[in-house]
Design a protein around this motif. Structure first.
Motif, PDB file in Angstrom:
ATOM      1  N   ARG A 102       0.821  -1.229   0.000  1.00  0.00           N
ATOM      2  CA  ARG A 102       0.000   0.000   0.000  1.00  0.00           C
ATOM      3  C   ARG A 102       0.848   1.270   0.000  1.00  0.00           C
ATOM      4  O   ARG A 102       0.317   2.372  -0.052  1.00  0.00           O
ATOM      5  CB  ARG A 102      -0.956  -0.012   1.198  1.00  0.00           C
ATOM      6  CG  ARG A 102      -1.931  -1.175   1.125  1.00  0.00           C
ATOM      7  CD  ARG A 102      -3.008  -1.149   2.197  1.00  0.00           C
ATOM      8  NE  ARG A 102      -3.811  -2.369   2.097  1.00  0.00           N
ATOM      9  CZ  ARG A 102      -3.866  -3.327   3.021  1.00  0.00           C
ATOM     10  NH1 ARG A 102      -3.193  -3.202   4.145  1.00  0.00           N
ATOM     11  NH2 ARG A 102      -4.607  -4.393   2.831  1.00  0.00           N
ATOM     12  N   TRP A 136      -5.729 -10.436   0.719  1.00  0.00           N
ATOM     13  CA  TRP A 136      -6.606  -9.694  -0.201  1.00  0.00           C
ATOM     14  C   TRP A 136      -8.066 -10.130  -0.063  1.00  0.00           C
ATOM     15  O   TRP A 136      -8.959  -9.493  -0.594  1.00  0.00           O
ATOM     16  CB  TRP A 136      -6.153  -9.805  -1.653  1.00  0.00           C
ATOM     17  CG  TRP A 136      -5.914 -11.188  -2.183  1.00  0.00           C
ATOM     18  CD1 TRP A 136      -4.699 -11.805  -2.335  1.00  0.00           C
ATOM     19  CD2 TRP A 136      -6.892 -12.131  -2.655  1.00  0.00           C
ATOM     20  NE1 TRP A 136      -4.868 -13.076  -2.844  1.00  0.00           N
ATOM     21  CE2 TRP A 136      -6.197 -13.293  -3.064  1.00  0.00           C
ATOM     22  CE3 TRP A 136      -8.283 -12.104  -2.762  1.00  0.00           C
ATOM     23  CZ2 TRP A 136      -6.848 -14.422  -3.571  1.00  0.00           C
ATOM     24  CZ3 TRP A 136      -8.939 -13.229  -3.267  1.00  0.00           C
ATOM     25  CH2 TRP A 136      -8.221 -14.364  -3.674  1.00  0.00           C
ATOM     26  N   ARG A 137      -8.287 -11.224   0.687  1.00  0.00           N
ATOM     27  CA  ARG A 137      -9.644 -11.724   0.898  1.00  0.00           C
ATOM     28  C   ARG A 137      -9.847 -11.919   2.393  1.00  0.00           C
ATOM     29  O   ARG A 137      -8.982 -12.463   3.063  1.00  0.00           O
ATOM     30  CB  ARG A 137      -9.801 -13.054   0.153  1.00  0.00           C
ATOM     31  CG  ARG A 137     -11.122 -13.729   0.387  1.00  0.00           C
ATOM     32  CD  ARG A 137     -11.468 -14.745  -0.674  1.00  0.00           C
ATOM     33  NE  ARG A 137     -10.515 -15.822  -0.853  1.00  0.00           N
ATOM     34  CZ  ARG A 137     -10.629 -16.752  -1.806  1.00  0.00           C
ATOM     35  NH1 ARG A 137     -11.642 -16.699  -2.668  1.00  0.00           N
ATOM     36  NH2 ARG A 137      -9.745 -17.706  -1.920  1.00  0.00           N
ATOM     37  N   LEU A 145     -11.258  -8.010  -0.484  1.00  0.00           N
ATOM     38  CA  LEU A 145     -10.887  -6.697   0.050  1.00  0.00           C
ATOM     39  C   LEU A 145     -10.158  -5.844  -0.986  1.00  0.00           C
ATOM     40  O   LEU A 145     -10.247  -4.624  -0.980  1.00  0.00           O
ATOM     41  CB  LEU A 145      -9.986  -6.874   1.276  1.00  0.00           C
ATOM     42  CG  LEU A 145     -10.558  -7.752   2.396  1.00  0.00           C
ATOM     43  CD1 LEU A 145      -9.499  -8.024   3.465  1.00  0.00           C
ATOM     44  CD2 LEU A 145     -11.781  -7.073   3.019  1.00  0.00           C
ATOM     45  N   GLU A 146      -9.411  -6.510  -1.862  1.00  0.00           N
ATOM     46  CA  GLU A 146      -8.697  -5.812  -2.934  1.00  0.00           C
ATOM     47  C   GLU A 146      -8.336  -6.847  -4.005  1.00  0.00           C
ATOM     48  O   GLU A 146      -8.421  -8.042  -3.757  1.00  0.00           O
ATOM     49  CB  GLU A 146      -7.447  -5.112  -2.390  1.00  0.00           C
ATOM     50  CG  GLU A 146      -6.513  -5.984  -1.593  1.00  0.00           C
ATOM     51  CD  GLU A 146      -5.450  -5.159  -0.862  1.00  0.00           C
ATOM     52  OE1 GLU A 146      -4.880  -4.247  -1.463  1.00  0.00           O
ATOM     53  OE2 GLU A 146      -5.204  -5.446   0.314  1.00  0.00           O
ATOM     54  N   PRO A 147      -7.912  -6.399  -5.203  1.00  0.00           N
ATOM     55  CA  PRO A 147      -7.632  -7.375  -6.259  1.00  0.00           C
ATOM     56  C   PRO A 147      -6.498  -8.333  -5.863  1.00  0.00           C
ATOM     57  O   PRO A 147      -5.554  -7.931  -5.193  1.00  0.00           O
ATOM     58  CB  PRO A 147      -7.202  -6.501  -7.452  1.00  0.00           C
ATOM     59  CG  PRO A 147      -7.747  -5.148  -7.166  1.00  0.00           C
ATOM     60  CD  PRO A 147      -7.763  -5.015  -5.675  1.00  0.00           C
ATOM     61  N   LEU A 150      -1.402  -7.579  -7.929  1.00  0.00           N
ATOM     62  CA  LEU A 150      -0.900  -6.224  -7.690  1.00  0.00           C
ATOM     63  C   LEU A 150      -0.595  -5.524  -9.006  1.00  0.00           C
ATOM     64  O   LEU A 150      -0.234  -6.163  -9.998  1.00  0.00           O
ATOM     65  CB  LEU A 150       0.394  -6.284  -6.866  1.00  0.00           C
ATOM     66  CG  LEU A 150       0.289  -6.838  -5.446  1.00  0.00           C
ATOM     67  CD1 LEU A 150       1.677  -6.891  -4.804  1.00  0.00           C
ATOM     68  CD2 LEU A 150      -0.656  -6.000  -4.593  1.00  0.00           C
ATOM     69  N   THR A 151      -0.693  -4.203  -8.995  1.00  0.00           N
ATOM     70  CA  THR A 151      -0.222  -3.408 -10.135  1.00  0.00           C
ATOM     71  C   THR A 151       1.313  -3.326 -10.064  1.00  0.00           C
ATOM     72  O   THR A 151       1.916  -3.655  -9.029  1.00  0.00           O
ATOM     73  CB  THR A 151      -0.776  -1.974 -10.068  1.00  0.00           C
ATOM     74  OG1 THR A 151      -0.245  -1.351  -8.875  1.00  0.00           O
ATOM     75  CG2 THR A 151      -2.304  -1.957 -10.009  1.00  0.00           C
ATOM     76  N   GLN A 154       2.268  -1.236  -7.165  1.00  0.00           N
ATOM     77  CA  GLN A 154       2.121  -1.936  -5.883  1.00  0.00           C
ATOM     78  C   GLN A 154       3.254  -2.952  -5.667  1.00  0.00           C
ATOM     79  O   GLN A 154       3.737  -3.115  -4.549  1.00  0.00           O
ATOM     80  CB  GLN A 154       0.760  -2.630  -5.818  1.00  0.00           C
ATOM     81  CG  GLN A 154      -0.399  -1.658  -5.641  1.00  0.00           C
ATOM     82  CD  GLN A 154      -1.741  -2.370  -5.732  1.00  0.00           C
ATOM     83  OE1 GLN A 154      -1.951  -3.239  -6.588  1.00  0.00           O
ATOM     84  NE2 GLN A 154      -2.660  -2.011  -4.848  1.00  0.00           N
ATOM     85  N   HIS A 186      -0.712 -11.630  -1.693  1.00  0.00           N
ATOM     86  CA  HIS A 186      -0.139 -11.348  -3.010  1.00  0.00           C
ATOM     87  C   HIS A 186       1.168 -12.092  -3.274  1.00  0.00           C
ATOM     88  O   HIS A 186       1.703 -12.038  -4.371  1.00  0.00           O
ATOM     89  CB  HIS A 186       0.061  -9.838  -3.174  1.00  0.00           C
ATOM     90  CG  HIS A 186      -1.229  -9.083  -3.171  1.00  0.00           C
ATOM     91  ND1 HIS A 186      -1.626  -8.282  -2.112  1.00  0.00           N
ATOM     92  CD2 HIS A 186      -2.248  -9.029  -4.072  1.00  0.00           C
ATOM     93  CE1 HIS A 186      -2.816  -7.757  -2.381  1.00  0.00           C
ATOM     94  NE2 HIS A 186      -3.214  -8.189  -3.555  1.00  0.00           N
TER      95      HIS A 186
END
Length: 320
Positions: A102, A136-137, A145-147, A150-151, A154, A186
């Motif tokens: 983050r 993430w879950r 909670l989020e993909p 990662l980008t 990220q 991740h």
């Protein structure tokens, strides 16, 4: 960076074993953790009291333990030192959870938690801090909670943040961080683990290879040890039940409910086979902790001890 200790014997003593290992695994230090007693939280009425965990882990024949969730065991170093010494136990590591992908905004909050755990870990004479990436879950509700991917930005935050963490923890506390690939985080699959290792400095960041989580996410622990041996700083020994895992993957079951279904099982009934993993680790020629973790949250209070006794016996039969 050598993890070999001056106490390590240069030659493995010959020791025939029923599982095909011809050498004692004299570089492997076996232990267990609160997790194998169904402990996931600092305080939870469904968990065994910490005194019972310490009594039983010693009774099962383990010499080494981890601290588990910060606050489960006493956090006063003098008290904890007395409690573990009384049972002839020693502490191998503390554990922290981080969300460094983050970015710099979470650093201060992360460091406040890390510093607390690192101070206790060092006070107990341990040398390692196990670092688990954030989920993430949601572990309980399965909410995304989020993909899961990662980008690029990220990934850069994650790898640079872990290097910074490794540097600060070593400078301030003299500990090595070992990052723990984990289901529903991740850093999970072979591709993600290799990307993470290839993007981080081995002087600052190494890996806690959890054989169960890696198998859960489709990875091959022996191959990882043979390919990235110099990055393996610590082991968690765990197995998955392949039938339950197939069902979990097919139905996209989150990690918490998967554990309740028994996806993490008692060795040697699951995968990967632990004998070959331990032998591959022994061939690295450095001293390594191998801490048993059989996720069983929540579990009946009388369940863990017999499993722990059998698991310790099984690991001895492998030479460890």
């Amino acid at each position: 960076m050598s993890h070999a200790s001056s106490h390590a014997s240069p030659h493995a003593s010959s020791h025939a074993s029923p599982h095909g290992s011809s050498h004692a695994l004299d570089r492997i230090r076996v232990g267990s953790a609160p997790d194998s007693w169904g402990v996931w939280f600092p305080d939870d009425p469904r968990q065994v009291p910490w005194e019972r965990f310490l009594d039983e882990v010693a009774e099962a024949g383990y010499d080494w333990i981890e601290l588990g969730p910060y606050g489960y065991l006493p956090t006063d170093p003098a008290r904890l030192t007395e409690e573990v010494a009384r049972r002839n136990l020693k502490v191998s590591a503390g554990t922290v959870f981080t969300g460094l992908h983050r970015g710099p905004a979470v650093w201060e909050q992360t460091w406040a938690h890390v510093g607390q755990v690192a101070a206790l870990t060092r006070a107990m004479g341990a040398r390692h801090l196990v670092v688990i990436p954030s989920f993430w879950r949601d572990d309980k509700t399965a909410e995304i909670l989020e993909p899961p991917e990662l980008t690029a930005e990220q990934w850069a935050h994650l790898t640079k943040g872990m290097e910074r963490l490794g540097h600060e923890v070593k400078e301030r506390y003299g500990l090595d961080i070992v990052v723990h690939p984990h289901a529903d985080t991740h850093i999970d699959t072979e591709a993600h683990v290799e990307r993470f290792l290839d993007s981080t400095d081995s002087d600052l960041v190494n890996l806690c290879l959890d054989t169960g989580h890696y198998a859960y996410c489709g990875g091959d622990s022996v191959k990882l040890i043979e390919t990235y041996g110099e990055r393996i700083g610590y082991l968690h020994l765990k197995q998955v039940d392949p039938d339950i895992l197939a069902e979990v993957v097919a139905n996209e079951v989150p990690f918490g409910p998967a554990v309740q279904r028994g996806v993490m099982c008692e060795p040697p009934s699951g995968v990967p086979a632990l004998g070959p993993v331990l032998e591959a680790a022994q061939r690295l020629g450095v001293e390594l902790f191998a801490i048993v973790e059989q996720d069983m949250y929540p579990c009946e209070p009388d369940r863990p001890l017999p499993i722990a006794v059998r698991t310790r016996k099984f690991l001895r039969s492998c030479g460890a």
